[in-house]
Design a protein around this motif. Structure first.
Motif, PDB file in Angstrom:
ATOM      1  N   ARG A 185       0.988  -1.169   0.003  1.00  0.00           N
ATOM      2  CA  ARG A 185       0.013  -0.029  -0.065  1.00  0.00           C
ATOM      3  C   ARG A 185       0.611   1.474   0.048  1.00  0.00           C
ATOM      4  O   ARG A 185       0.583   2.216  -0.811  1.00  0.00           O
ATOM      5  N   ARG A 186       1.875   1.370   0.821  1.00  0.00           N
ATOM      6  CA  ARG A 186       2.797   2.486   0.723  1.00  0.00           C
ATOM      7  C   ARG A 186       3.522   2.941  -0.308  1.00  0.00           C
ATOM      8  O   ARG A 186       3.864   3.890  -0.734  1.00  0.00           O
ATOM      9  N   THR A 187       3.790   2.012  -1.328  1.00  0.00           N
ATOM     10  CA  THR A 187       4.384   2.221  -2.490  1.00  0.00           C
ATOM     11  C   THR A 187       3.422   2.064  -3.660  1.00  0.00           C
ATOM     12  O   THR A 187       3.873   1.964  -5.022  1.00  0.00           O
ATOM     13  N   LYS A 188       2.317   1.891  -3.519  1.00  0.00           N
ATOM     14  CA  LYS A 188       1.285   1.542  -4.703  1.00  0.00           C
ATOM     15  C   LYS A 188       1.356   2.644  -5.653  1.00  0.00           C
ATOM     16  O   LYS A 188       1.249   2.221  -6.933  1.00  0.00           O
ATOM     17  N   THR A 189       1.123   3.641  -5.264  1.00  0.00           N
ATOM     18  CA  THR A 189       1.319   5.084  -6.245  1.00  0.00           C
ATOM     19  C   THR A 189       2.240   5.108  -7.072  1.00  0.00           C
ATOM     20  O   THR A 189       2.258   5.276  -8.343  1.00  0.00           O
ATOM     21  N   PHE A 190       3.687   5.007  -6.478  1.00  0.00           N
ATOM     22  CA  PHE A 190       4.930   5.047  -7.173  1.00  0.00           C
ATOM     23  C   PHE A 190       4.914   3.660  -7.976  1.00  0.00           C
ATOM     24  O   PHE A 190       5.391   4.141  -9.021  1.00  0.00           O
ATOM     25  N   GLY A 191       4.404   2.820  -7.328  1.00  0.00           N
ATOM     26  CA  GLY A 191       4.399   1.253  -8.565  1.00  0.00           C
ATOM     27  C   GLY A 191       3.596   1.600  -9.617  1.00  0.00           C
ATOM     28  O   GLY A 191       3.862   1.291 -10.689  1.00  0.00           O
ATOM     29  N   ALA A 192       2.365   2.213  -9.411  1.00  0.00           N
ATOM     30  CA  ALA A 192       1.558   2.210 -10.362  1.00  0.00           C
ATOM     31  C   ALA A 192       2.214   3.299 -11.625  1.00  0.00           C
ATOM     32  O   ALA A 192       2.149   3.040 -12.689  1.00  0.00           O
ATOM     33  N   LEU A 193       2.655   4.241 -11.113  1.00  0.00           N
ATOM     34  CA  LEU A 193       3.410   5.206 -12.146  1.00  0.00           C
ATOM     35  C   LEU A 193       4.795   4.589 -12.758  1.00  0.00           C
ATOM     36  O   LEU A 193       4.759   4.924 -13.773  1.00  0.00           O
ATOM     37  N   PHE A 194       5.375   3.823 -11.954  1.00  0.00           N
ATOM     38  CA  PHE A 194       6.485   3.440 -12.392  1.00  0.00           C
ATOM     39  C   PHE A 194       6.226   2.376 -13.506  1.00  0.00           C
ATOM     40  O   PHE A 194       6.768   2.323 -14.582  1.00  0.00           O
ATOM     41  N   SER A 195       5.156   1.555 -13.055  1.00  0.00           N
ATOM     42  CA  SER A 195       4.708   0.430 -13.918  1.00  0.00           C
ATOM     43  C   SER A 195       4.066   1.008 -15.141  1.00  0.00           C
ATOM     44  O   SER A 195       4.327   0.508 -16.502  1.00  0.00           O
ATOM     45  N   MET A 196       3.375   2.123 -15.027  1.00  0.00           N
ATOM     46  CA  MET A 196       2.631   2.650 -16.275  1.00  0.00           C
ATOM     47  C   MET A 196       3.678   3.400 -17.389  1.00  0.00           C
ATOM     48  O   MET A 196       3.546   3.086 -18.360  1.00  0.00           O
ATOM     49  N   THR A 197       4.905   3.979 -16.698  1.00  0.00           N
ATOM     50  CA  THR A 197       5.926   4.339 -17.569  1.00  0.00           C
ATOM     51  C   THR A 197       6.593   3.411 -18.460  1.00  0.00           C
ATOM     52  O   THR A 197       6.599   3.365 -19.632  1.00  0.00           O
ATOM     53  N   VAL A 198       6.628   2.109 -17.698  1.00  0.00           N
ATOM     54  CA  VAL A 198       7.447   0.967 -18.278  1.00  0.00           C
ATOM     55  C   VAL A 198       6.564   0.448 -19.393  1.00  0.00           C
ATOM     56  O   VAL A 198       6.941   0.137 -20.737  1.00  0.00           O
ATOM     57  N   MET A 199       5.310   0.228 -19.071  1.00  0.00           N
ATOM     58  CA  MET A 199       4.202  -0.351 -20.050  1.00  0.00           C
ATOM     59  C   MET A 199       3.791   0.420 -20.959  1.00  0.00           C
ATOM     60  O   MET A 199       3.336   0.048 -22.124  1.00  0.00           O
ATOM     61  N   ILE A 200       3.856   1.741 -20.947  1.00  0.00           N
ATOM     62  CA  ILE A 200       3.513   2.476 -21.948  1.00  0.00           C
ATOM     63  C   ILE A 200       4.653   2.352 -23.180  1.00  0.00           C
ATOM     64  O   ILE A 200       4.223   2.377 -24.426  1.00  0.00           O
ATOM     65  N   ASN A 201       5.948   2.237 -22.669  1.00  0.00           N
ATOM     66  CA  ASN A 201       6.805   1.668 -23.753  1.00  0.00           C
ATOM     67  C   ASN A 201       6.502   0.633 -24.620  1.00  0.00           C
ATOM     68  O   ASN A 201       6.824   0.413 -25.723  1.00  0.00           O
ATOM     69  N   VAL A 202       6.216  -0.483 -23.871  1.00  0.00           N
ATOM     70  CA  VAL A 202       5.935  -1.774 -24.221  1.00  0.00           C
ATOM     71  C   VAL A 202       4.695  -1.617 -25.213  1.00  0.00           C
ATOM     72  O   VAL A 202       4.635  -2.410 -26.017  1.00  0.00           O
ATOM     73  N   ALA A 203       3.757  -1.013 -24.777  1.00  0.00           N
ATOM     74  CA  ALA A 203       2.366  -0.848 -25.529  1.00  0.00           C
ATOM     75  C   ALA A 203       2.669  -0.036 -27.168  1.00  0.00           C
ATOM     76  O   ALA A 203       2.333  -0.408 -27.980  1.00  0.00           O
ATOM     77  N   LEU A 204       3.661   0.914 -26.952  1.00  0.00           N
ATOM     78  CA  LEU A 204       4.014   1.487 -27.992  1.00  0.00           C
ATOM     79  C   LEU A 204       4.790   0.578 -29.062  1.00  0.00           C
ATOM     80  O   LEU A 204       4.460   0.766 -30.272  1.00  0.00           O
ATOM     81  N   LEU A 205       5.752  -0.162 -28.647  1.00  0.00           N
ATOM     82  CA  LEU A 205       6.150  -1.407 -29.497  1.00  0.00           C
ATOM     83  C   LEU A 205       5.369  -2.137 -29.839  1.00  0.00           C
ATOM     84  O   LEU A 205       5.357  -2.430 -31.076  1.00  0.00           O
ATOM     85  N   ASN A 206       4.300  -2.390 -29.141  1.00  0.00           N
ATOM     86  CA  ASN A 206       3.225  -3.441 -29.652  1.00  0.00           C
ATOM     87  C   ASN A 206       2.555  -2.794 -30.899  1.00  0.00           C
ATOM     88  O   ASN A 206       2.108  -3.468 -31.988  1.00  0.00           O
ATOM     89  N   PHE A 207       2.117  -1.785 -30.648  1.00  0.00           N
ATOM     90  CA  PHE A 207       1.550  -0.884 -31.636  1.00  0.00           C
ATOM     91  C   PHE A 207       2.138  -0.685 -32.878  1.00  0.00           C
ATOM     92  O   PHE A 207       1.669  -0.893 -33.976  1.00  0.00           O
ATOM     93  N   PHE A 208       3.502  -0.239 -32.725  1.00  0.00           N
ATOM     94  CA  PHE A 208       4.082   0.399 -33.962  1.00  0.00           C
ATOM     95  C   PHE A 208       4.931  -0.603 -34.686  1.00  0.00           C
ATOM     96  O   PHE A 208       5.648  -0.431 -35.682  1.00  0.00           O
ATOM     97  N   TYR A 209       5.133  -1.728 -33.974  1.00  0.00           N
ATOM     98  CA  TYR A 209       5.807  -3.128 -34.476  1.00  0.00           C
ATOM     99  C   TYR A 209       4.969  -4.113 -34.930  1.00  0.00           C
ATOM    100  O   TYR A 209       5.335  -5.445 -35.113  1.00  0.00           O
ATOM    101  N   ASP A 210       3.788  -4.078 -34.532  1.00  0.00           N
ATOM    102  CA  ASP A 210       2.766  -4.944 -34.953  1.00  0.00           C
ATOM    103  C   ASP A 210       2.950  -6.271 -34.343  1.00  0.00           C
ATOM    104  O   ASP A 210       2.662  -7.317 -34.715  1.00  0.00           O
ATOM    105  N   VAL A 211       3.169  -5.969 -32.806  1.00  0.00           N
ATOM    106  CA  VAL A 211       3.046  -6.971 -31.953  1.00  0.00           C
ATOM    107  C   VAL A 211       1.755  -7.258 -31.570  1.00  0.00           C
ATOM    108  O   VAL A 211       1.204  -6.497 -31.073  1.00  0.00           O
TER     109      VAL A 211
END
Length: 412
Positions: A185-211
């Motif tokens: 709980r104490r790190t959930k907000t930081f964890g969500a922001l951190f994971s979102m940053t990482v996963m945005i890059n993953v999602a962009l690769l999936n979209f623009f490299y047709d994964v």
């Protein structure tokens, strides 16, 4: 009096809309979790959606294609559409049945917990898979021999990741860190922001490299937004307005000691399960491939007659890149795939066409200083092939390594 009579219905309508949207988001979160690719209910639910597609929406071309490695099939998009509709129906039913006009704060809090643990599980599973030869193993001989222009966009991503163990490891480490932060709980907000940053890059690769993981990766990003949305005002005040702010911390405890111990024990069991189930990828070791390499044909002799390199009948290369499989590239650049049995003791290579018992070729090999000679039979013909072997470490992509200093860019 007239102003109050006008504003009151508008305020009430706004409250109804906000409560509906709140319930809609919560309903959709559960629908996605219970029907996504990691759910045991996925198959049952997809069959139900398939029935709707064929019998209600008259989409006869939609099929349930299993084990394709794609999460973006036509049926997957129909699942999203059905989930959107069901979430709206469920929200409307709850709203009409709720006579007390509750705010559903406890339900929201619990849903955030569920979303946190779900995203954490995903981040840990993908993160551990990247730490050691899991999701992106080192490039095979077949991949190294493939021309860049002939690769798919997805193949480019897999080649890029497979070419750098360090980059792949750091990518997995970041995903693992994000998953671990979400578990508390104490790190959930930081964890969500951190994971979102990482996963945005993953999602962009999936979209623009047709994964074909666009739907799933996009939802993980949206789940991170859902987790952090409760702290949006505090984050805005701190980062944009530069005002003192404090994140909400809802500590749920019980007045009874046995309940507190039970909840804590259950939490750590869940955490241990996530880590142990995901960490199996850390111990994966790719099978060894005896005589792995690309064998460029220098001479191809059949029945004591050398076949010229412009004759499409001759062989151009032999690629041994996977256990039990050998590819032969002909002089016309067409490729034939064979089941193979390689015996390093007897120094023999036997080739069979896929799903056939007849032997296509039976060869003995002799390793010399600068070449490897294959001799044997192909059908009723005798053959002798002189080849030059190229190992993985002989490719510039693999042998370049890391350099602090570069007087000129190494960009062949």
């Amino acid at each position: 009096m007239d102003t109050q009579s006008i504003n009151f219905p508008n305020q009430r309508n706004r409250n109804v809309v906000l409560r509906f949207l709140h319930l809609y988001i919560i309903s959709y979160v559960y629908l996605f979790i219970f029907t996504s690719q990691f759910s045991p209910l996925e198959g049952i639910y997809k069959n139900g959606v398939l029935w709707l597609c064929k019998n209600v929406f008259h989409q006869k071309q939609v099929e349930y294609i299993k084990m394709t490695g794609s999460g973006d099939t036509t049926l997957d998009y129909w699942v999203v559409i059905v989930n959107i509709g069901l979430a709206a129906v469920a929200s409307l039913i709850i709203l009409l049945a709720d006579k007390k006009q509750r705010t559903f704060k406890d339900l929201h809090w619990f849903t955030v917990v569920v979303a946190r643990y779900y995203v954490a599980m995903i981040m840990l599973s993908y993160g551990f898979a990247k730490l050691h030869n899991g999701q992106f193993p080192a490039n095979s001989i077949g991949r190294l021999e493939e021309k860049v222009g002939d690769m798919s966009p997805m193949g480019i991503v897999w080649t890029m990741m497979g070419a750098s163990t360090g980059y792949t490891f750091v990518s997995g480490l970041l995903e693992t860190i994000g998953g671990l932060l979400l578990l508390f709980r104490r790190t959930k907000t930081f964890g969500a922001l951190f994971s979102m940053t990482v996963m945005i890059n993953v999602a962009l690769l999936n979209f623009f490299y047709d994964v074909p993981v666009k739907i799933f990766s996009s939802h993980i990003v949206l789940f991170c937004v859902f987790i952090v949305i409760g702290d949006a005002i505090a984050l805005y005040r701190f980062f944009v307005l530069h005002q003192p702010s404090q994140l909400r911390f809802q500590k749920r405890t019980s007045d009874k000691k046995w309940k507190r111990i039970t909840l804590t024990g259950l939490k750590w069991l869940v955490v241990a399960f996530f880590i142990l189930s995901s960490s199996s990828a850390l111990f994966y070791t790719p099978p060894a491939v005896p005589m792995e390499g690309a064998y460029t044909v220098d001479k191809f002799i059949i029945n004591n007659q050398e076949i010229p390199s412009n004759d499409s009948f001759g062989w151009k290369k032999l690629l041994i890149s996977y256990p039990g499989r050998t590819n032969i590239i002909l002089n016309n650049d067409s490729t034939k795939v064979f089941q193979s049995v390689l015996d390093t003791g007897k120094k023999t290579l036997m080739l069979r066409k896929i799903d056939q018992q007849d032997i296509y070729a039976y060869l003995h090999y002799n390793i010399q200083k600068d070449s490897i000679i294959f001799t044997g039979i192909k059908g009723s013909d005798s053959i002798k092939i002189k080849t030059i072997r190229k190992k993985k470490e002989d490719y510039p992509l693999n042998k370049r390594g890391f350099h602090w200093i570069n007087e000129y860019p190494f960009n062949k």
